[in-house]
Design a protein around this motif. Structure first.
Motif, PDB file in Angstrom:
ATOM      1  N   LEU A  40       0.840  -1.193   0.000  1.00 35.97           N
ATOM      2  CA  LEU A  40       0.000   0.000   0.000  1.00 35.97           C
ATOM      3  C   LEU A  40       0.882   1.253   0.000  1.00 35.97           C
ATOM      4  O   LEU A  40       0.622   2.226  -0.716  1.00 35.97           O
ATOM      5  N   ARG A  41       1.957   1.179   0.825  1.00 38.53           N
ATOM      6  CA  ARG A  41       2.871   2.331   0.877  1.00 38.53           C
ATOM      7  C   ARG A  41       3.548   2.523  -0.480  1.00 38.53           C
ATOM      8  O   ARG A  41       3.713   3.628  -0.962  1.00 38.53           O
ATOM      9  N   GLU A  42       3.916   1.381  -1.088  1.00 39.46           N
ATOM     10  CA  GLU A  42       4.595   1.453  -2.381  1.00 39.46           C
ATOM     11  C   GLU A  42       3.682   2.090  -3.427  1.00 39.46           C
ATOM     12  O   GLU A  42       4.112   2.932  -4.216  1.00 39.46           O
ATOM     13  N   LEU A  43       2.394   1.704  -3.353  1.00 38.01           N
ATOM     14  CA  LEU A  43       1.407   2.261  -4.299  1.00 38.01           C
ATOM     15  C   LEU A  43       1.301   3.774  -4.105  1.00 38.01           C
ATOM     16  O   LEU A  43       1.350   4.552  -5.061  1.00 38.01           O
ATOM     17  N   ALA A  44       1.196   4.189  -2.804  1.00 40.82           N
ATOM     18  CA  ALA A  44       1.071   5.626  -2.509  1.00 40.82           C
ATOM     19  C   ALA A  44       2.310   6.366  -3.001  1.00 40.82           C
ATOM     20  O   ALA A  44       2.216   7.449  -3.590  1.00 40.82           O
ATOM     21  N   GLU A  45       3.471   5.743  -2.775  1.00 36.73           N
ATOM     22  CA  GLU A  45       4.742   6.358  -3.162  1.00 36.73           C
ATOM     23  C   GLU A  45       4.792   6.557  -4.684  1.00 36.73           C
ATOM     24  O   GLU A  45       5.150   7.621  -5.168  1.00 36.73           O
ATOM     25  N   GLN A  46       4.411   5.503  -5.414  1.00 38.39           N
ATOM     26  CA  GLN A  46       4.453   5.583  -6.885  1.00 38.39           C
ATOM     27  C   GLN A  46       3.495   6.650  -7.398  1.00 38.39           C
ATOM     28  O   GLN A  46       3.819   7.395  -8.313  1.00 38.39           O
TER      29      GLN A  46
ATOM     30  N   ARG B 291       2.503   9.277  -5.671  1.00 34.71           N
ATOM     31  CA  ARG B 291       2.983  10.604  -5.277  1.00 34.71           C
ATOM     32  C   ARG B 291       4.079  11.096  -6.221  1.00 34.71           C
ATOM     33  O   ARG B 291       4.136  12.262  -6.568  1.00 34.71           O
ATOM     34  N   HIS B 292       4.933  10.150  -6.623  1.00 31.99           N
ATOM     35  CA  HIS B 292       6.059  10.582  -7.454  1.00 31.99           C
ATOM     36  C   HIS B 292       5.745  10.648  -8.942  1.00 31.99           C
ATOM     37  O   HIS B 292       6.619  10.936  -9.737  1.00 31.99           O
ATOM     38  N   LYS B 293       4.498  10.376  -9.262  1.00 26.25           N
ATOM     39  CA  LYS B 293       4.130  10.462 -10.684  1.00 26.25           C
ATOM     40  C   LYS B 293       4.119  11.917 -11.089  1.00 26.25           C
ATOM     41  O   LYS B 293       3.503  12.737 -10.437  1.00 26.25           O
ATOM     42  N   GLU B 294       4.841  12.223 -12.135  1.00 26.62           N
ATOM     43  CA  GLU B 294       4.835  13.613 -12.570  1.00 26.62           C
ATOM     44  C   GLU B 294       3.550  13.867 -13.341  1.00 26.62           C
ATOM     45  O   GLU B 294       2.923  12.939 -13.838  1.00 26.62           O
ATOM     46  N   SER B 295       3.204  15.169 -13.425  1.00 25.46           N
ATOM     47  CA  SER B 295       1.889  15.508 -13.976  1.00 25.46           C
ATOM     48  C   SER B 295       1.655  14.888 -15.353  1.00 25.46           C
ATOM     49  O   SER B 295       0.552  14.533 -15.700  1.00 25.46           O
ATOM     50  N   ARG B 296       2.701  14.769 -16.157  1.00 26.07           N
ATOM     51  CA  ARG B 296       2.480  14.273 -17.511  1.00 26.07           C
ATOM     52  C   ARG B 296       2.853  12.788 -17.643  1.00 26.07           C
ATOM     53  O   ARG B 296       2.785  12.207 -18.711  1.00 26.07           O
ATOM     54  N   GLU B 297       3.296  12.198 -16.532  1.00 28.30           N
ATOM     55  CA  GLU B 297       3.721  10.795 -16.612  1.00 28.30           C
ATOM     56  C   GLU B 297       2.539   9.907 -16.250  1.00 28.30           C
ATOM     57  O   GLU B 297       2.154   9.829 -15.100  1.00 28.30           O
ATOM     58  N   LEU B 298       1.978   9.282 -17.271  1.00 31.34           N
ATOM     59  CA  LEU B 298       0.742   8.540 -17.035  1.00 31.34           C
ATOM     60  C   LEU B 298       0.923   7.040 -17.267  1.00 31.34           C
ATOM     61  O   LEU B 298      -0.023   6.337 -17.596  1.00 31.34           O
ATOM     62  N   SER B 299       2.163   6.568 -17.108  1.00 32.83           N
ATOM     63  CA  SER B 299       2.394   5.127 -17.316  1.00 32.83           C
ATOM     64  C   SER B 299       1.749   4.328 -16.185  1.00 32.83           C
ATOM     65  O   SER B 299       1.493   4.861 -15.101  1.00 32.83           O
TER      66      SER B 299
END
Ligand code: ADP
Length: 457
Positions: free
Chosen positions: A171-177, A179-187
């Motif tokens: 769950l933490r890993e999911l939140a981390e990923q 959070r670190h997604k940049e606005s245009r990074e939609l992978s």
């Protein structure tokens, strides 16, 4: 509920304490029953034993003993007569002398009594044992059973904390990923280990990201296709206006205004194309080594006429001085040129005649800093975030400056900066008035000389 981890820990510990408490009560009850049974049979044996004991021995027993005795002699048709009693029991009847077990209070304690009639009919034995000793024993048993659990509670808490923490890792890993997604990074999100409970969440988030990606792509394609299609008719319009200007010199004022309108439209179309032409995938794959100082120098030289027209002073420095250096970075040449052009064009537009514009490229540790400042009207602190929004102009369309614009220039600057992972800041200029745009890019060190920021030969 603030934290699932704290909630699970508190809930589990509370359940543990409850279970221990209930089993303690249960254990106490069954220990008491067992103790009663054991003590009663012991009391019975002692009554039998007392029937055969020498009488003087009995009378010698004092308060220190937890067992007390009375020997009675039945009298035919009358009250039994007390023969002897131990020192810790009154010389009077403490029970009704009915055979069997009962309770009595004397000598300051509660006692369990047993009345025994031996076979030879001339004796009644009363044996009594202190009841509190039994409770004490049951208490001791229960305390010893519970104590390790109570002492172990903090340790259980610590272990639970670690175990729950481990369980919540995905769950933490999911939140981390996320959070670190940049606005245009939609992978799509990809967790190392997806537990069943999170499967649904990850699938939903991924399908949402996919739909968003599709929507963005469609938006981009539409805008860039539309802008592209508009280019040709605009060029034709400009050509026709040019012809009309020659044909009807009397109408030069009206035609001039018409030309300005078409030029504004052309600017808008070019900006839209610039905004959507640079997509992350096309761009970062084609990054090349670029000397930022040289690039800025070339842009200034190519776009000098508007500054000349407004008699503005434009100064380019390197590290605050006039010694150019190798300002190497990785990037897309066209995109970076667009970025510098937009900043310079704004400085030129919004700074009044005879104003000053200062551009500096410097190196600070592993960063290349590009700053563009002017002594124009500046930008209010409250507007400094919003100017990067698409189509936002300070004061709206009726801009104070009266300068034409469409509010896309800085959105494009921000877009290009993000694609180069550069940060962008807006602050006060070092002139008496005006604004300063500061961009910091990661420097690229191709060789040792670059690391030291050697001046250009
Ligand atoms: P445009 O210049 O086409 O209006 P931009 O996105 O380039 O759009 O700029 C957004 C707004 O930021 C401008 O409308 C202007 O109000 C303000 N701005 C940008 N640069 C400057 C500057 N150098 N001085 C004062 N205001 C500026």
């Amino acid at each position: 509920m603030k934290s699932i981890r704290v909630f699970l820990l508190v809930a589990t510990l509370a359940t543990l304490v409850l279970v221990v408490f209930v089993s303690a009560v249960q254990g106490f009850q069954s220990s008491m029953k067992e103790a009663e049974r054991l003590f009663d049979s012991q009391l019975q044996e002692q009554a039998h034993f007392a029937a055969n004991l020498r009488r003087d021995k009995l009378s010698g027993m004092t308060n220190d003993y937890h067992i007390a005795y009375q020997l009675w002699q039945p009298t035919p048709g009358g009250e039994p007569k007390l023969l002897v009693n131990s020192g810790n029991i009154p010389a009077a009847a403490v029970t009704d002398l009915a055979p069997g077990f009962s309770h009595a209070n004397f000598s300051g304690y509660r006692w369990r009594t047993y009345v025994y009639y031996p076979d030879y009919n001339d004796l009644i034995v009363v044996a009594a044992a202190r009841a509190d000793i039994r409770y004490q024993l049951a208490e001791n048993i229960i305390t010893e059973a519970i104590l390790p659990v109570v002492i172990g509670l903090p340790l259980s808490g610590l272990l639970l904390w670690l175990i729950v923490g481990q369980g919540l890792k995905p769950l933490r890993e999911l939140a981390e990923q996320l959070r670190h997604k940049e606005s245009r990074e939609l992978s799509a999100i990809d967790l190392q280990r997806t537990p069943n409970e999170l499967d649904q969440v990850v699938n939903s988030v991924n399908s949402l990201l996919e739909r968003l990606r599709g929507a963005f792509d469609r938006e981009k394609r539409f805008a860039s296709d539309a802008a592209h299609e508009l280019r040709t008719p605009i060029s034709v319009l400009k050509l026709q206006i040019h012809n009309l200007e020659h044909k009807y010199p009397d109408h030069s004022e009206e035609l001039h205004q018409l030309r300005q309108g078409v030029e504004r439209m052309q600017h808008l179309v070019e900006q839209i194309l610039a905004l959507y032409r640079v997509t992350p995938d096309q761009l970062s794959a084609n990054f090349v080594a670029i000397d930022l100082y040289q690039l800025v120098e070339a842009v200034v030289a190519d776009n000098y006429s508007p500054f000349e027209a407004k008699r503005q002073t434009i100064e380019l420095t390197a590290n605050g001085g006039d010694q150019p250096f190798r300002a190497m970075m990785e990037g897309d040449r066209f995109a970076l040129q667009t970025l510098v052009i937009n900043l310079l064009s704004n400085a030129n537009k919004y700074t009044p005649e005879q104003g000053h514009i200062h551009i500096d490229v410097s190196r600070q540790n592993d960063q290349l800093i590009l700053s563009v400042e002017d002594d124009g009207p500046g930008i209010a602190v409250t507007e400094r975030e919003r100017i990067f929004e698409r189509f936002h102009r300070v004061g709206g369309d009726r801009h104070d400056s009266g300068e034409p614009g469409c509010g896309l220039g800085l959105a494009i600057v921000k877009n290009i900066a993000e694609l180069h992972r550069a940060s962008i800041a807006v602050g006060e200029s070092s002139f008496a008035s005006g604004v300063r745009f500061t961009l910091s890019f990661a420097a690229h060190f191709a060789d040792k000389d670059d690391q030291q920021g050697e001046p250009r030969a």
